[in-house]
Design a protein around this motif. Structure first.
Motif, short mmCIF file in Angstrom:
data_model
loop_
_atom_site.label_atom_id
_atom_site.label_comp_id
_atom_site.label_asym_id
_atom_site.label_seq_id
_atom_site.Cartn_x
_atom_site.Cartn_y
_atom_site.Cartn_z
N ASN A 1 42.60 44.52 50.08
CA ASN A 1 44.04 44.68 50.25
C ASN A 1 44.34 44.69 51.74
O ASN A 1 43.77 45.48 52.50
CB ASN A 1 44.48 46.00 49.60
N GLU B 1 38.85 47.34 48.67
CA GLU B 1 38.47 46.20 47.86
C GLU B 1 39.30 46.17 46.56
O GLU B 1 39.55 47.21 45.96
CB GLU B 1 36.97 46.25 47.53
N VAL B 2 39.70 44.96 46.14
CA VAL B 2 40.50 44.79 44.93
C VAL B 2 39.69 44.07 43.88
O VAL B 2 39.10 43.01 44.13
CB VAL B 2 41.79 43.98 45.23
N ASP B 3 39.62 44.64 42.69
CA ASP B 3 38.89 44.02 41.59
C ASP B 3 39.60 42.72 41.19
O ASP B 3 40.83 42.64 41.22
CB ASP B 3 38.84 44.97 40.40
N ASN C 1 42.56 42.61 38.93
CA ASN C 1 43.82 43.13 39.44
C ASN C 1 44.51 42.19 40.42
O ASN C 1 45.48 42.57 41.08
CB ASN C 1 43.60 44.49 40.11
N ILE C 2 43.99 40.98 40.54
CA ILE C 2 44.57 40.01 41.46
C ILE C 2 45.51 39.08 40.69
O ILE C 2 45.16 38.55 39.64
CB ILE C 2 43.47 39.18 42.16
#
Length: 258
Positions: free
Chosen positions: A48, A54-56, A59-60
Motif C-alpha cells: 500500500n 503488504e496487500v494480499d 484484496n487488490i
C-alpha cells in the motif's frame, strides 16, 4: 498443458467449443535475482503506497482514474463491455495470409476442441487448409480486446494474436534513404547475391546456441571451472562507398565457400 481460456469459435452458424493453450515457451534460462552480499532471493511485494504494508492479492482491485478519483471495476464490468467477445471467437472474414504484414504478428495459441466438437473443429481446420486463407476475428483475453487470425498448423488450429493498426508506430521520424525503383547495376548485383544466398527455410536448423553455451558455462562454474572470456573489441570500420566492388567481393566469397 493447462488451458488459459475457454469459449467457442463461431463459423457462420457453426459453434465450436474450444480450449486455448499457449503455443510457445521461452528457451532462455530461468534466472533468479539474488542479493550480492549473501545470495538470498530477492522478493517483490505488493504494498500500500500510503501505509507501506503488504496487500494480499485477493484484496487488490482495478481502478481507472478520472479527475483525481478512482472508479473501481468489478469482473462483471469487464464482461458488460462486450459479453459476447469475452466467450466467443467470432470469425468476421477470411483473407489471404500474405496480405498481413509480419509487423502485426504478436502471440500464437493452440486451440483444442472441447467435448463434442471434434467434427466441427476438423471441418474448420481442413477447410482453412484447402482454401489457403485465414480467418480474421476479435476476442477478449484478460480484459483486453485482441485482433487475431485463425490458421491451420499441422493438425491444430492456431490463433495468432495480431496488433491493431494504431499500435504500430509511424516511420516518419526515422531518417531513411528514399525508395528507388530504378534498375541499376548495383541493384542487379544485389539481386544476384540474394539469389545466391537463397535456400529453403528449415526452422529445425536454427537453435538457441547462446543459451546452450551459457548453460555449459554455468555447469562448469558449478564444478569450479572458470570460463575464459574472450577479449571483444567493437570496431566501426569505415564502409566503402563503392557498393559494386563490395557486392562483387561478396559473390566471390560465397563461391569460394561453396
Amino acid at each position: 498443458m493447462r488451458s488459459i481460456w475457454t469459449g467457442s469459435v463461431s463459423f457462420g452458424l457453426i459453434n465450436i467449443p474450444i480450449k486455448m493453450f499457449s503455443a510457445v515457451q521461452e528457451s532462455s534460462l530461468d534466472m533468479d535475482m539474488l542479493d550480492k552480499k549473501d545470495h538470498a532471493n530477492i522478493k517483490f511485494k505488493r504494498v500500500n503506497e500510503d501505509t507501506g504494508k503488504e496487500v494480499d492479492f485477493s484484496n487488490i482491485v482495478k481502478g481507472y482514474k478520472i479527475e483525481d478519483k478512482y472508479v473501481i471495476l468489478e469482473d462483471s464490468d469487464f464482461e458488460a463491455a462486450d459479453a459476447i467477445k469475452t466467450k466467443t471467437i467470432a470469425i468476421e472474414s477470411f483473407v489471404l495470409e500474405k496480405e498481413i504484414q509480419s509487423i502485426y504478428y504478436e502471440q500464437p495459441y493452440y486451440l483444442e476442441p472441447d467435448k463434442g466438437a471434434m467434427n466441427a473443429y476438423g471441418l474448420l481446420r481442413d477447410a482453412l487448409e484447402a482454401s489457403g486463407k485465414v480467418g480474421v476475428t476479435r476476442f477478449v483475453l484478460r480484459n483486453k480486446e485482441s485482433l487475431a487470425i485463425l490458421k491451420p498448423y499441422k493438425n491444430v488450429i492456431v490463433l495468432n494474436r495480431i496488433r491493431f493498426e494504431q499500435e504500430i508506430r509511424a516511420t516518419g521520424e526515422l531518417k531513411l534513404p528514399p525508395v528507388s525503383k530504378k534498375a541499376t547495376k548495383e541493384m542487379d548485383m544485389a539481386e544476384k547475391l540474394i539469389d545466391q544466398l537463397t535456400e529453403k527455410f528449415d526452422i529445425s536448423g536454427f537453435k538457441d546456441e547462446y543459451t546452450a553455451k551459457l548453460l555449459d558455462i554455468i555447469k562448469k562454474k558449478a564444478k569450479g571451472k572458470v570460463a575464459k572470456t574472450p577479449k571483444l573489441k567493437v570496431v566501426h570500420s569505415k564502409q566503402s562507398d563503392d557498393l559494386m566492388s563490395m557486392l562483387k567481393a561478396s559473390l566471390e566469397t560465397k563461391k569460394k565457400s561453396s
